[in-house]
Each structure stands twice: as structure tokens, then as C-alpha cells.
Write a protein that holds these residues in place. Structure first.
Motif, PDB file in Angstrom:
ATOM      1  N   VAL A  72       0.874  -1.176   0.000  1.00 17.77           N
ATOM      2  CA  VAL A  72       0.000   0.000   0.000  1.00 17.77           C
ATOM      3  C   VAL A  72       0.906   1.218   0.000  1.00 17.77           C
ATOM      4  O   VAL A  72       1.647   1.445   0.956  1.00 17.77           O
ATOM      5  CB  VAL A  72      -0.931   0.025   1.233  1.00 17.77           C
ATOM      6  CG1 VAL A  72      -1.781   1.296   1.221  1.00 17.77           C
ATOM      7  CG2 VAL A  72      -1.821  -1.216   1.259  1.00 17.77           C
ATOM      8  N   VAL A  75       1.892   5.374  -0.267  1.00 20.87           N
ATOM      9  CA  VAL A  75       1.406   6.604   0.363  1.00 20.87           C
ATOM     10  C   VAL A  75       1.844   7.793  -0.489  1.00 20.87           C
ATOM     11  O   VAL A  75       3.034   7.991  -0.719  1.00 20.87           O
ATOM     12  CB  VAL A  75       1.951   6.770   1.794  1.00 20.87           C
ATOM     13  CG1 VAL A  75       1.453   8.083   2.394  1.00 20.87           C
ATOM     14  CG2 VAL A  75       1.533   5.608   2.674  1.00 20.87           C
ATOM     15  N   GLN A 122      -9.525   0.840   7.559  1.00 24.56           N
ATOM     16  CA  GLN A 122      -9.063   0.566   6.204  1.00 24.56           C
ATOM     17  C   GLN A 122     -10.135   0.786   5.144  1.00 24.56           C
ATOM     18  O   GLN A 122      -9.839   0.754   3.956  1.00 24.56           O
ATOM     19  CB  GLN A 122      -8.499  -0.860   6.106  1.00 24.56           C
ATOM     20  CG  GLN A 122      -9.437  -1.954   6.565  1.00 24.56           C
ATOM     21  CD  GLN A 122      -9.213  -2.327   8.003  1.00 24.56           C
ATOM     22  OE1 GLN A 122      -9.194  -1.469   8.862  1.00 24.56           O
ATOM     23  NE2 GLN A 122      -9.045  -3.617   8.276  1.00 24.56           N
ATOM     24  N   ILE A 182      -1.201   6.895  10.269  1.00 21.87           N
ATOM     25  CA  ILE A 182      -1.320   6.321   8.930  1.00 21.87           C
ATOM     26  C   ILE A 182      -1.612   4.831   9.012  1.00 21.87           C
ATOM     27  O   ILE A 182      -2.243   4.246   8.120  1.00 21.87           O
ATOM     28  CB  ILE A 182      -0.050   6.594   8.083  1.00 21.87           C
ATOM     29  CG1 ILE A 182      -0.288   6.279   6.602  1.00 21.87           C
ATOM     30  CG2 ILE A 182       1.134   5.805   8.604  1.00 21.87           C
ATOM     31  CD1 ILE A 182      -1.310   7.155   5.937  1.00 21.87           C
ATOM     32  N   LYS A 231      -3.504   2.431   6.487  1.00 21.05           N
ATOM     33  CA  LYS A 231      -2.492   1.672   5.729  1.00 21.05           C
ATOM     34  C   LYS A 231      -2.292   0.335   6.429  1.00 21.05           C
ATOM     35  O   LYS A 231      -1.309   0.097   7.106  1.00 21.05           O
ATOM     36  CB  LYS A 231      -1.179   2.457   5.673  1.00 21.05           C
ATOM     37  CG  LYS A 231      -0.113   1.868   4.742  1.00 21.05           C
ATOM     38  CD  LYS A 231       1.120   2.770   4.734  1.00 21.05           C
ATOM     39  CE  LYS A 231       2.150   2.310   3.708  1.00 21.05           C
ATOM     40  NZ  LYS A 231       2.933   1.168   4.189  1.00 21.05           N
ATOM     41  N   ARG A 232      -3.291  -0.525   6.299  1.00 21.14           N
ATOM     42  CA  ARG A 232      -3.285  -1.771   7.041  1.00 21.14           C
ATOM     43  C   ARG A 232      -3.927  -2.862   6.204  1.00 21.14           C
ATOM     44  O   ARG A 232      -4.503  -2.612   5.146  1.00 21.14           O
ATOM     45  CB  ARG A 232      -4.004  -1.618   8.383  1.00 21.14           C
ATOM     46  CG  ARG A 232      -5.449  -1.255   8.294  1.00 21.14           C
ATOM     47  CD  ARG A 232      -6.018  -0.784   9.629  1.00 21.14           C
ATOM     48  NE  ARG A 232      -5.822  -1.708  10.719  1.00 21.14           N
ATOM     49  CZ  ARG A 232      -5.105  -1.427  11.820  1.00 21.14           C
ATOM     50  NH1 ARG A 232      -4.523  -0.258  11.952  1.00 21.14           N
ATOM     51  NH2 ARG A 232      -4.967  -2.301  12.788  1.00 21.14           N
ATOM     52  N   GLN A 277      -6.927  -2.729   3.290  1.00 21.88           N
ATOM     53  CA  GLN A 277      -7.067  -1.490   2.535  1.00 21.88           C
ATOM     54  C   GLN A 277      -7.220  -1.819   1.053  1.00 21.88           C
ATOM     55  O   GLN A 277      -6.425  -2.574   0.482  1.00 21.88           O
ATOM     56  CB  GLN A 277      -5.851  -0.595   2.749  1.00 21.88           C
ATOM     57  CG  GLN A 277      -5.797   0.666   1.901  1.00 21.88           C
ATOM     58  CD  GLN A 277      -6.997   1.568   2.067  1.00 21.88           C
ATOM     59  OE1 GLN A 277      -7.795   1.720   1.155  1.00 21.88           O
ATOM     60  NE2 GLN A 277      -7.113   2.165   3.252  1.00 21.88           N
ATOM     61  N   THR A 305      -2.797   2.875  -3.321  1.00 26.12           N
ATOM     62  CA  THR A 305      -2.054   4.013  -2.777  1.00 26.12           C
ATOM     63  C   THR A 305      -3.024   4.902  -2.014  1.00 26.12           C
ATOM     64  O   THR A 305      -4.068   5.280  -2.544  1.00 26.12           O
ATOM     65  CB  THR A 305      -1.381   4.834  -3.893  1.00 26.12           C
ATOM     66  OG1 THR A 305      -0.487   3.994  -4.612  1.00 26.12           O
ATOM     67  CG2 THR A 305      -0.600   5.998  -3.298  1.00 26.12           C
ATOM     68  N   VAL A 306      -2.701   5.209  -0.766  1.00 32.93           N
ATOM     69  CA  VAL A 306      -3.533   6.108   0.028  1.00 32.93           C
ATOM     70  C   VAL A 306      -2.897   7.494   0.026  1.00 32.93           C
ATOM     71  O   VAL A 306      -1.701   7.655  -0.225  1.00 32.93           O
ATOM     72  CB  VAL A 306      -3.710   5.595   1.473  1.00 32.93           C
ATOM     73  CG1 VAL A 306      -4.448   4.276   1.476  1.00 32.93           C
ATOM     74  CG2 VAL A 306      -2.375   5.467   2.183  1.00 32.93           C
TER      75      VAL A 306
END
Length: 677
Positions: free
Chosen positions: A329, A331, A546, A567, A571-572, A575, A579-580
Motif C-alpha cells: 500500500v 502513500v 481501512q 497512517i 495503511k493496514r 485497505q 495508494t492512500v
């Protein structure tokens, strides 16, 4: 399973990085051990008695534990209601008689109890202190710790640690879950190892004369700052606790430890010997000396092989992602004009990575700094109060204004993130004048706070609301102000305010927010009924979000690991976005901008560095930019080095097929015994 096979009982501290499923790991381990116990009872017959299984966790997480055990593992369990004095099922129905004496009579096999009952002299604590457990689990175990400070109780275990030390001694299996040990004090980590060591866990730290009981001796060896050259001294570290020969994949380790055990006539579950090193044959002694002198990945023997590595499970997201076990994931960090849908509005709001401010704000900030300087000169340092007004003003104008007014009115000031309270503070004339200047400047500001403008811009114009957004602040004043304004902006949206001390609320429109339970808010996010959640750091333990794909940090904690915690809420595992997005808001020309600039330079293209930043940025670092750069780089360089956990888990990422086959057999047994839970 390996740990159980080696030692006969389990003593483990689960310390995964945020977002890797610590709760589920603990729950799965508990389920497996429960099924094994059921198998043992079936084999022994009617004479066997089931001992209770207990999960101690902060009150804010009790419902989450109950829900996850049922939803993820199909395992019903009971939760003790501290208020009603009854056991509740997952539907909030009482399933036991009422009264504190029933806390030791859980109607289901697994019971969940708040640690709040333990820190107070309750009747429940008194009764539980007499119970022997089959499995004891403590979540957020770093709260069991030695008291800090300079008072008469400094160095003594707090009430929770006292209870857990005794309870572990009466338990067969002990599982603890905590924040990453690299983010806690060494003494805190040793407090948790001492819990594991109690009762049947004497293999954790060894006999009473073992050096592993004394972190001041051991830590320099573990970190590589000291190397043991004397073989007699090294032997004292090896012989108690003497590790199982299978506890490493290193061929030389397995061979030599097997030889040592064989020559001393030790059984597989003997973990202690009083024998001197000269009792070993010369050839074996030479092999052991060569092993202790060996290095791997620039690490010495005791850095790779020690009680911490053997009894602490620490998995890192990046390692699991690189191995393909966990989906990556990414960021995207904001503000970033190149990623903005509306570059013109972006340029109006931001100057590079900081928010543009007005002259009125600059005057308010100077007044906050003047207050800190005056207070620091008068009281000599100032501690919590010296930077209080500056930090809260850097959070939001509302937080700065409320704090200044409370100080002048001699109201209690709480530190939301550190749980400190200052009451009836006496202020000198210069300090009062600075606060009045700050209030006048803020009241003279025209238009909206730049932070609120930015939040609205990203939710509406950048359309982050489409992906769902969690908005964090250190302070309740800021969080409540943001929630109220967003409720007005999105009157048809449900807006959640997730805070501590019964302050959580649910907004639909700006008027009359309704009090809401935190578990209700979490469930509404899971069901996608809430797309915007505003939360404080103090309330975020166990908050799994998530379902939301973006995050806004309204303020920047001076404790950078809190950013990792934040985060980690989205971001786990689970999700759905590859990309978060994360937006960090700081005012131009403030100390927060200075700190963020230094952090950003080290974050670019490798967000995982957040996990390698110091827990706290010291005040003395902030006063000098060069010092801040130097301290951050020094800390990051140390953390980038390979450690014993990296070696251990890089070599053991692929579970053995037999281990999972055994688990599958136990899982089948679960269907047979489910009716007993």
C-alpha cells in the motif's frame, strides 16, 4: 506451534508494526492453544478440568476484541461489563447473573475484561487475583510498566504490572500485545519480558543469577556497543537460559548448541545449567567460542541470538511486502502541487508545503513564542507549559485561542496526548500580556483559518470525500471544531467525532450533535455509513479504518511515531486502495513548518522511514536547525542497520507445511467443541 513444541508452554510478546493485524494474530494463537487444550482434555477424560481463558485489554478495545473474535474466527466469547457487573454476549445481552463475584464465572470459554478494573482496588481485581488461567492475553501490554519520575514510588511496578506479574505466574500460556519495542523505553520492554518469565516461563530470562534480568548489563551487548571477549562471561549469557537448538536456522548454531546440550546431558526442555564452560570437551568448547565470535550481517552472536528475539514477534510491513506476503500500500504525501486538481487554488493556499498565513496570525504566533520565553525564564525550563500555547496555536487558531483564555481564567489545562493536567497556573504580568496579545491578534483575523480552508479544499475540490477520510488532531478543541464545520459543509453526510472521555459524537448537519459510542462509530465506518471521521490521537488505539482511503493530519505531533500510528489506521491489512493519500498541514513560518521540512527531506520516496524516527523531538533540537538535522540523521542511521528480528523473520517467512497441516487439524477440532464455548 514451534514455540509450544520447544517449551511446552507459550510465552510470547506480539509487537508487529501498526496495521499488520496484531489483534488477529493474538486471537488466532489463542484459538489454536484452546483447541489443543480441548484435545488434551478429551484424551485425559472426565477427570480433566477446563481452566478459564482471559483477555485483558483497555476498555475502549473490549468490544472490538469480541467483534473480531466472532467475525474473523467465528469464536463467540463473553465481555465483562464493569458498569452492569454482568457478562455480555456480542449482542449486548446479559448471559450471567449480576454481581462482581460473577467475574470469575464466565459462561463462555473465553472472557474479555477491561484493564481498568485492575488499576483500581475493585472487588473484581481481588477475585481475579485468585484465578489460574489456561491462557492469559494482555493487549496494549506496555501499559503494565514500572513507574517513572522522581517520586517515592519511582521504580516500583504500577498496579497493572503488579497484577500481571502475579497472574502470569498462575497461567499456562501468556501472550502479550504491545507497541513496537523499538518505540518503547528499554525498561518498559523488560517489564513485559518479566511478565512472560513468571511461573512456567523461567526459560525467558533464565535463573535468578542470569545476566538477562539486568537490562543495564544486557542492552550494550544486544546493541553491539559492547562485545564479550571473555569466554567465561559469555558462557553465563548462554547457559541460562540455554536456547533450544532448533530456535535458529543458522546451521552452526544448531550444530553447536545440540553438541553442548548433548555433552551436558540436558533434556530438550532443560533451559538452565549450573555447569562451568570447562565441563565441556575441548573440541565443543572451541566450537562454541567460534560461534560466539562469529558475525552475520555485521551482527554479533548475542545480537542475533537472545531472549528478546526468541520471545518477541516483530514483523515489519516492508519485509512482508517485499516477500509478497502482504500487498503493498503506497502513500502519496500532500500538499503536492503536481498532484493537485486545482493548481491555482493550491497556490493561493500553500507556499511549498506550508499554509500561507496572515499578518494577524504571525502576530499571534509571536505572542505565543513570547509567552513561552517569559514562562521559561521565570520557572527555569518550563516543561509542559513552555511550549503549550505554541503547540496548540500550531494545531489551530481555535485551540490557541481557547488555551490562552483558559490560562487567563485560571482554568485547568489538559494535555490531550500526554494526559497531563495543569490547574490554577499563576502567571506573571509579562505572560498575561503575551496571552492578551495573542487573543487580540486571533480575534482580529479575517476569514477562515487556513487549515480549515485546506481541509475543505481537499475533501470537496480534490474529492477526497469519495474515498473516505480520517482527520487527526492531537487536541479535542481542534477535532471538535473541524467536525462541526464539516457537518455544515456536508449537511447530508454523517460526520463522526472519535474522541476520549465520552466526547465522541455523530453529526448530521451542524446543529445538535448526538453523543455516540466509539464502537458504534467504528461499525458505521466498516459499513461505509460514515465517510468522514475526525479523531484525536488519545482515542485512536485499536481504531481500524481501512475502509477509508485518505488521511489529513491537521497538526503535526512533536512525537513523530504518532504519525506512523495515524497512517497505520488506514495503511493496514484490508485497505482496498493501492495508494492512500496523506495531507500534512502546517502554518508558514512556525516551528511546525521547520520540523516538517526536516522530516519531509527524509521521507521522500521512502515513507517507511516514519517507523525509524525518534519517539520524541526534543525541545533542544528544535532551537537549532543543524542540531535537528544531525539528531534525526543519527537516529535514522542506527535504525537502518539490520537487527536480530530482521534476520529471524527474513529466514522464517515461509511457514512449514506441517505446521499449517497441524493447525488445520486443530481447526477441524474446533467444529466439534464449538458448542462448549
Amino acid at each position: 506451534m514451534k514455540h509450544l513444541r520447544w517449551h511446552g508452554v507459550v510465552r510470547l510478546l506480539i509487537a508487529d508494526e501498526v496495521g499488520l493485524g496484531k489483534t488477529l494474530s493474538l486471537a488466532t494463537a489463542a484459538l489454536t492453544l484452546t483447541l489443543i487444550n480441548e484435545q488434551e482434555i478429551a484424551q485425559r477424560g472426565a477427570r480433566s478440568r477446563r481452566r478459564p481463558i482471559v483477555i485483558f485489554t483497555p476498555s475502549s478495545l473490549t468490544e472490538q476484541w469480541q467483534t473480531e473474535l466472532l467475525d474473523k474466527l467465528g469464536l463467540p466469547c463473553a465481555r465483562w461489563s464493569s458498569r452492569q457487573k454482568v457478562w455480555l454476549d456480542s449482542e449486548e445481552r446479559a448471559i450471567s447473573p449480576s454481581g462482581p463475584e460473577n467475574v470469575v464465572r464466565c459462561p463462555l470459554r473465553i472472557g474479555i475484561i477491561s484493564t481498568g478494573l485492575i488499576v483500581q482496588p475493585t472487588r473484581e481485581r481481588e477475585l481475579l487475583s485468585q484465578v489460574s488461567f489456561e491462557i492469559l492475553i494482555q493487549d496494549e501490554s506496555h501499559k503494565s510498566r514500572t513507574k517513572q519520575g522522581m517520586g517515592k514510588d519511582a521504580g516500583q511496578p504500577n498496579a497493572l504490572l503488579q497484577f500481571m506479574l502475579a497472574a502470569a505466574g498462575r497461567s499456562k500460556h501468556v501472550l502479550l500485545g504491545t507497541a513496537t519495542p523499538m518505540q518503547t523505553q528499554v525498561d518498559d520492554l523488560w517489564d513485559q519480558l518479566k511478565i512472560l518469565h513468571q511461573g512456567d516461563g523461567r526459560f525467558v530470562l533464565g535463573n535468578d543469577f542470569s545476566p538477562w534480568h539486568y537490562p543495564e548489563q544486557v542492552v550494550p551487548v544486544l546493541t553491539g556497543k559492547e562485545k564479550i571477549d571473555d569466554m567465561e562471561v559469555a558462557w553465563r549469557y548462554v547457559r541460562s537460559p540455554l536456547p533450544p537448538w532448533e530456535s535458529s536456522n543458522e546451521s552452526d548454531f544448531r550444530r553447536v548448541i545440540h553438541e553442548v546440550r548433548g555433552e551436558l546431558g540436558l533434556k530438550p526442555r532443560d533451559f538452565d545449567t549450573a555447569a562451568s564452560v570447562v565441563a565441556l570437551p575441548r573440541a565443543v568448547r572451541d566450537d562454541l567460542e567460534d560461534l560466539i565470535d562469529s558475525e552475520k550481517s555485521n551482527m554479533g552472536f548475542f545480537q542475533r541470538h537472545n531472549s528478546i528475539v526468541r520471545h518477541v514477534v516483530l514483523r515489519k510491513r516492508k519485509v512482508l511486502e517485499d516477500a509478497g506476503i502482504l500487498e503493498k500500500v503506497g502513500v502519496d504525501l500532500h500538499p503536492n502541487q503536481e498532484k493537485s486538481r486545482d493548481p491555482n487554488t493550491f497556490a493561493v493556499l500553500f507556499q511549498q508545503r506550508a499554509l500561507r498565513t496572515s499578518e494577524a496570525f504571525e502576530n499571534a504566533y509571536e505572542a505565543a513564542q513570547a509567552f513561552g520565553r517569559a514562562y521559561g525564564r521565570r520557572v527555569g525550563g518550563g516543561g509542559f507549559m513552555k511550549n503549550l500555547v505554541t503547540q496548540r496555536l500550531c494545531s489551530s487558531c481555535v485551540a490557541g485561542l481557547n488555551t490562552a483564555q483558559k490560562l487567563l481564567e485560571r482554568q485547568a489545562i489538559e494535555d490531550d496526548s500526554e494526559q497531563e493536567t495543569m490547574q490554577d497556573v499563576d502567571l506573571a504580568i509579562a505572560e498575561q500580556e503575551a496571552l492578551h496579545d495573542l487573543i487580540n491578534a486571533l480575534k482580529g483575523m479575517q476569514g477562515e483559518d487556513p487549515k480549515l480552508k485546506a481541509v475543505k479544499h481537499y475533501l470537496a475540490q480534490e474529492n477526497w470525500v469519495q474515498h473516505g477520510c480520517i482527520i487527526f488532531s492531537q487536541y479535542y478543541d481542534t477535532a471538535a471544531w473541524v467536525a462541526e464545520n464539516l457537518a455544515a459543509l456536508f449537511p447530508d453526510q454523517l460526520i463522526g467525532l472519535y474522541a476520549g472521555a465520552d466526547k465522541s459524537a455523530l453529526f448530521r448537519g451542524p446543529e445538535n450533535p448526538n453523543r455516540a459510542k466509539r464502537e458504534t462509530l467504528k461499525k458505521m465506518v466498516e459499513d461505509q455509513a460514515i465517510r468522514i471521521m475526525v479523531a484525536t490521537d488519545a482515542a485512536c488505539e485499536g481504531l481500524n479504518l481501512q475502509r477509508l482511503g485518505t488521511l489529513i493530519n491537521v497538526d503535526l505531533p512533536w512525537n513523530p511515531t504518532r504519525l506512523e500510528q495515524r497512517i497505520g489506521r488506514i495503511k493496514r491489512f484490508g485497505q482496498t486502495r493501492p495508494t492512500v493519500d496523506m495531507l500534512n498541514l502546517v502554518y508558514q513560518g512556525t516551528v511546525d513548518e521547520n520540523i516538517y521540512e526536516r522530516l519531509s527531506a527524509r521521507m521522500r520516496d521512502r515513507f517507511d522511514l516514519f517507523g525509524s524516527l525518534p519517539d520524541t523531538i526534543e525541545d533542544s533540537w528544535i532551537d537549532n536547525v543543524e542540531t535537528l538535522d544531525e539528531k534525526l540523521d543519527e537516529y535514522i542511521d542506527v535504525q537502518k542497520r539490520v537487527n536480530g528480528f530482521d534476520i529471524r523473520y527474513n529466514e522464517n517467512l515461509d511457514a512449514e507445511e506441517d505446521e499449517w497441516r497441524n493447525c488445520a487439524k486443530e481447526r477441524g477440532l474446533y467444529k466439534i467443541h464449538r458448542s462448549r464455548y
